[in-house]
Design a protein around this motif. Sequence first.
Motif, PDB file in Angstrom:
ATOM      1  N   LYS A 134       0.836  -1.191   0.000  1.00 44.22           N
ATOM      2  CA  LYS A 134       0.000   0.000   0.000  1.00 44.22           C
ATOM      3  C   LYS A 134       0.877   1.250   0.000  1.00 44.22           C
ATOM      4  CE  LYS A 134      -3.741  -2.280   2.551  1.00 44.22           C
ATOM      5  NZ  LYS A 134      -4.524  -2.309   3.815  1.00 44.22           N
ATOM      6  N   LEU A 135       0.602   2.140  -0.935  1.00 42.34           N
ATOM      7  CA  LEU A 135       1.339   3.393  -1.045  1.00 42.34           C
ATOM      8  C   LEU A 135       0.364   4.529  -1.328  1.00 42.34           C
ATOM      9  CD1 LEU A 135       4.333   2.179  -3.273  1.00 42.34           C
ATOM     10  CD2 LEU A 135       4.377   2.591  -0.808  1.00 42.34           C
ATOM     11  N   ASP A 136       0.767   5.728  -0.984  1.00 47.94           N
ATOM     12  CA  ASP A 136      -0.047   6.887  -1.323  1.00 47.94           C
ATOM     13  C   ASP A 136       0.823   7.953  -1.974  1.00 47.94           C
ATOM     14  OD1 ASP A 136       1.289   8.242   0.744  1.00 47.94           O
ATOM     15  OD2 ASP A 136      -0.372   8.033   2.153  1.00 47.94           O
ATOM     16  N   GLY A 137       0.185   9.012  -2.458  1.00 46.64           N
ATOM     17  CA  GLY A 137       0.912  10.045  -3.176  1.00 46.64           C
ATOM     18  C   GLY A 137       1.933  10.768  -2.331  1.00 46.64           C
ATOM     19  N   THR A 138       1.630  10.966  -1.051  1.00 45.87           N
ATOM     20  CA  THR A 138       2.564  11.660  -0.170  1.00 45.87           C
ATOM     21  C   THR A 138       3.841  10.849   0.026  1.00 45.87           C
ATOM     22  OG1 THR A 138       0.721  12.725   0.981  1.00 45.87           O
ATOM     23  CG2 THR A 138       2.830  12.679   2.114  1.00 45.87           C
ATOM     24  N   VAL A 139       3.700   9.548   0.232  1.00 46.57           N
ATOM     25  CA  VAL A 139       4.871   8.684   0.396  1.00 46.57           C
ATOM     26  C   VAL A 139       5.664   8.610  -0.901  1.00 46.57           C
ATOM     27  CG1 VAL A 139       5.575   6.268   0.682  1.00 46.57           C
ATOM     28  CG2 VAL A 139       4.041   7.319   2.345  1.00 46.57           C
ATOM     29  N   LEU A 140       4.978   8.474  -2.035  1.00 41.91           N
ATOM     30  CA  LEU A 140       5.684   8.424  -3.313  1.00 41.91           C
ATOM     31  C   LEU A 140       6.440   9.725  -3.580  1.00 41.91           C
ATOM     32  CD1 LEU A 140       2.991   6.596  -5.478  1.00 41.91           C
ATOM     33  CD2 LEU A 140       5.294   5.751  -4.977  1.00 41.91           C
ATOM     34  N   ALA A 141       5.838  10.846  -3.233  1.00 41.78           N
ATOM     35  CA  ALA A 141       6.527  12.125  -3.407  1.00 41.78           C
ATOM     36  C   ALA A 141       7.776  12.178  -2.531  1.00 41.78           C
ATOM     37  CB  ALA A 141       5.585  13.277  -3.071  1.00 41.78           C
ATOM     38  N   ALA A 142       7.678  11.652  -1.314  1.00 40.89           N
ATOM     39  CA  ALA A 142       8.838  11.640  -0.419  1.00 40.89           C
ATOM     40  C   ALA A 142       9.930  10.704  -0.937  1.00 40.89           C
ATOM     41  CB  ALA A 142       8.408  11.226   0.988  1.00 40.89           C
ATOM     42  N   ILE A 143       9.531   9.581  -1.551  1.00 39.66           N
ATOM     43  CA  ILE A 143      10.510   8.662  -2.145  1.00 39.66           C
ATOM     44  C   ILE A 143      11.237   9.348  -3.302  1.00 39.66           C
ATOM     45  CG2 ILE A 143      10.758   6.570  -3.539  1.00 39.66           C
ATOM     46  CD1 ILE A 143       8.520   5.323  -1.810  1.00 39.66           C
ATOM     47  N   TYR A 144      10.481   9.999  -4.178  1.00 35.23           N
ATOM     48  CA  TYR A 144      11.088  10.609  -5.369  1.00 35.23           C
ATOM     49  C   TYR A 144      11.810  11.922  -5.058  1.00 35.23           C
ATOM     50  CZ  TYR A 144       9.713   7.242  -8.880  1.00 35.23           C
ATOM     51  OH  TYR A 144       9.637   6.094  -9.643  1.00 35.23           O
ATOM     52  N   SER A 145      11.578  12.484  -3.888  1.00 32.52           N
ATOM     53  CA  SER A 145      12.335  13.670  -3.486  1.00 32.52           C
ATOM     54  C   SER A 145      13.547  13.307  -2.640  1.00 32.52           C
ATOM     55  CB  SER A 145      11.433  14.629  -2.703  1.00 32.52           C
ATOM     56  OG  SER A 145      11.063  14.058  -1.451  1.00 32.52           O
ATOM     57  N   ILE A 156       6.181   4.127   5.278  1.00 34.70           N
ATOM     58  CA  ILE A 156       5.730   2.977   4.490  1.00 34.70           C
ATOM     59  C   ILE A 156       5.189   1.893   5.403  1.00 34.70           C
ATOM     60  CG2 ILE A 156       6.418   1.198   2.828  1.00 34.70           C
ATOM     61  CD1 ILE A 156       8.592   3.097   1.833  1.00 34.70           C
ATOM     62  N   ALA A 157       5.875   1.687   6.540  1.00 40.63           N
ATOM     63  CA  ALA A 157       5.426   0.668   7.499  1.00 40.63           C
ATOM     64  C   ALA A 157       4.031   0.987   8.029  1.00 40.63           C
ATOM     65  CB  ALA A 157       6.426   0.559   8.642  1.00 40.63           C
ATOM     66  N   ALA A 158       3.747   2.269   8.232  1.00 41.72           N
ATOM     67  CA  ALA A 158       2.436   2.665   8.762  1.00 41.72           C
ATOM     68  C   ALA A 158       1.314   2.331   7.784  1.00 41.72           C
ATOM     69  CB  ALA A 158       2.433   4.162   9.071  1.00 41.72           C
ATOM     70  N   LEU A 159       1.601   2.330   6.493  1.00 44.53           N
ATOM     71  CA  LEU A 159       0.589   1.993   5.486  1.00 44.53           C
ATOM     72  C   LEU A 159       0.440   0.488   5.308  1.00 44.53           C
ATOM     73  CD1 LEU A 159       1.428   4.592   2.665  1.00 44.53           C
ATOM     74  CD2 LEU A 159      -0.317   4.777   4.447  1.00 44.53           C
ATOM     75  N   ASN A 160       1.424  -0.278   5.815  1.00 44.08           N
ATOM     76  CA  ASN A 160       1.450  -1.724   5.586  1.00 44.08           C
ATOM     77  C   ASN A 160       1.643  -2.497   6.888  1.00 44.08           C
ATOM     78  OD1 ASN A 160       1.665  -2.052   2.397  1.00 44.08           O
ATOM     79  ND2 ASN A 160       2.938  -0.295   2.982  1.00 44.08           N
ATOM     80  N   PRO A 161       0.713  -2.366   7.842  1.00 50.68           N
ATOM     81  CA  PRO A 161       0.859  -3.082   9.112  1.00 50.68           C
ATOM     82  C   PRO A 161       0.899  -4.595   8.890  1.00 50.68           C
ATOM     83  CG  PRO A 161      -1.367  -2.207   8.860  1.00 50.68           C
ATOM     84  CD  PRO A 161      -0.552  -1.609   7.769  1.00 50.68           C
ATOM     85  N   GLY A 162       1.804  -5.251   9.589  1.00 50.91           N
ATOM     86  CA  GLY A 162       1.909  -6.698   9.482  1.00 50.91           C
ATOM     87  C   GLY A 162       2.815  -7.182   8.367  1.00 50.91           C
ATOM     88  N   VAL A 163       3.267  -6.269   7.504  1.00 56.02           N
ATOM     89  CA  VAL A 163       4.170  -6.650   6.414  1.00 56.02           C
ATOM     90  C   VAL A 163       5.607  -6.444   6.870  1.00 56.02           C
ATOM     91  CG1 VAL A 163       4.903  -6.183   4.049  1.00 56.02           C
ATOM     92  CG2 VAL A 163       2.475  -6.014   4.663  1.00 56.02           C
ATOM     93  N   LYS A 164       6.449  -7.467   6.738  1.00 55.13           N
ATOM     94  CA  LYS A 164       7.850  -7.362   7.134  1.00 55.13           C
ATOM     95  C   LYS A 164       8.632  -6.711   5.994  1.00 55.13           C
ATOM     96  CE  LYS A 164      11.738  -9.978   9.028  1.00 55.13           C
ATOM     97  NZ  LYS A 164      11.917  -8.973  10.095  1.00 55.13           N
TER      98      LYS A 164
END
Length: 363
Positions: A134-145, A156-164
């Motif tokens: 799971k990703l959103d525009g804010t996280v993607l903008a932070a990745i690309y910046s 990223i972890a906050a958007l994907n609870p339970g995913v290692k």
Amino acid sequence: MTDHRKKHALRLRWRQRVAAPLCVAALTLMTSALTHAQDLTLRETGSTLLYPLFTTWVDAYTKTHPGVHITVGATGSGNGIEQVLAGKVEIGASDAYMSDAEMRQHPQIINVPLAIAAQTINYNLAGLNATHLKLDGTVLAAIYSGAIRNWDAPQIAALNPGVKLPHQAIVPIHRAEGSGDTFVFTQFLSFSTSDWENAHGYGTTIAWPGVPGGVTAIGNDGMVKALQATPGSIGYVGVSFTDKLSAVQLGTAALKNGAGEFVTPSKETITAGAASLGTRTPADERLSLVFAPASGTYPLVNYEYAIVSAKQADATTAAALRRFLLWSIVPSETNEAYLDTVHFIPLPPHTWELSQAQIQSIK
């Protein structure tokens, strides 16, 4: 949602394609007047996202219109627009519409939607490519910046609870050439966060932040290859390359839409996204379909454009161009099958009527 995003996220309630019989009849009447195929060449270049569809269209069209030859090229949306403006091709394929400033400089150019497409967000992350992160525009903008550098970052972890998530560097990949996919993707980032909008904005080309280790790629095919070759990478790819992405087993993200849901790209979600964004499509059809607010919608959706001059060199070329473009959008089971092969969606009746009117203006 900001006023800027509202301006670009205009809404449409999708209607049944009741106009199809009328569309077919209108095209039949028009083409019956053109009884003799013209022995001429139409030239097309531009969008690598549209290229697979254009090759399918041209193969089918030229079999039944032997006097017309159509050349196609995958050179990027920016180049497609440039070539039309320079008078070197008749059709510039583009995922992006031209700006207000460009239209003022070139009032003879029209932007004609031919279909509806989308972009997917893909990644190469060992052990997680089968998971729709799971990703959103804010996280993607932070990745690309460059503000988010590792896959196990708290955002990223906050958007994907339970995913290692692995402690692995993220390698952002962006297109090197003028690209309509870049236009749509950076619109999504701009509509998601004012930080990206104010610092970088959107366009077929932008001044990308200098993220250490970042990679560039040419074309959608190049993007797929770069993702496959680069562990930890992330990129944006046109939906017509979905089958190639699946073949090399890259991951596809679920994106947060305007309703706050995480949605994967599919025919249903792309259709729903376009359905909620377009009732007020203007007569010139320059409209963003990014960031649908309704439930069940995929947010990275766009019109696929033919950028053409309404003033052709001669009447014969104009007639051949009109006929081909009308053929490409006429509602039919055959044409819808062509779109299905590249995971595109047909135009709804409202947009079809506007596109038909624009095509008829070519002289």
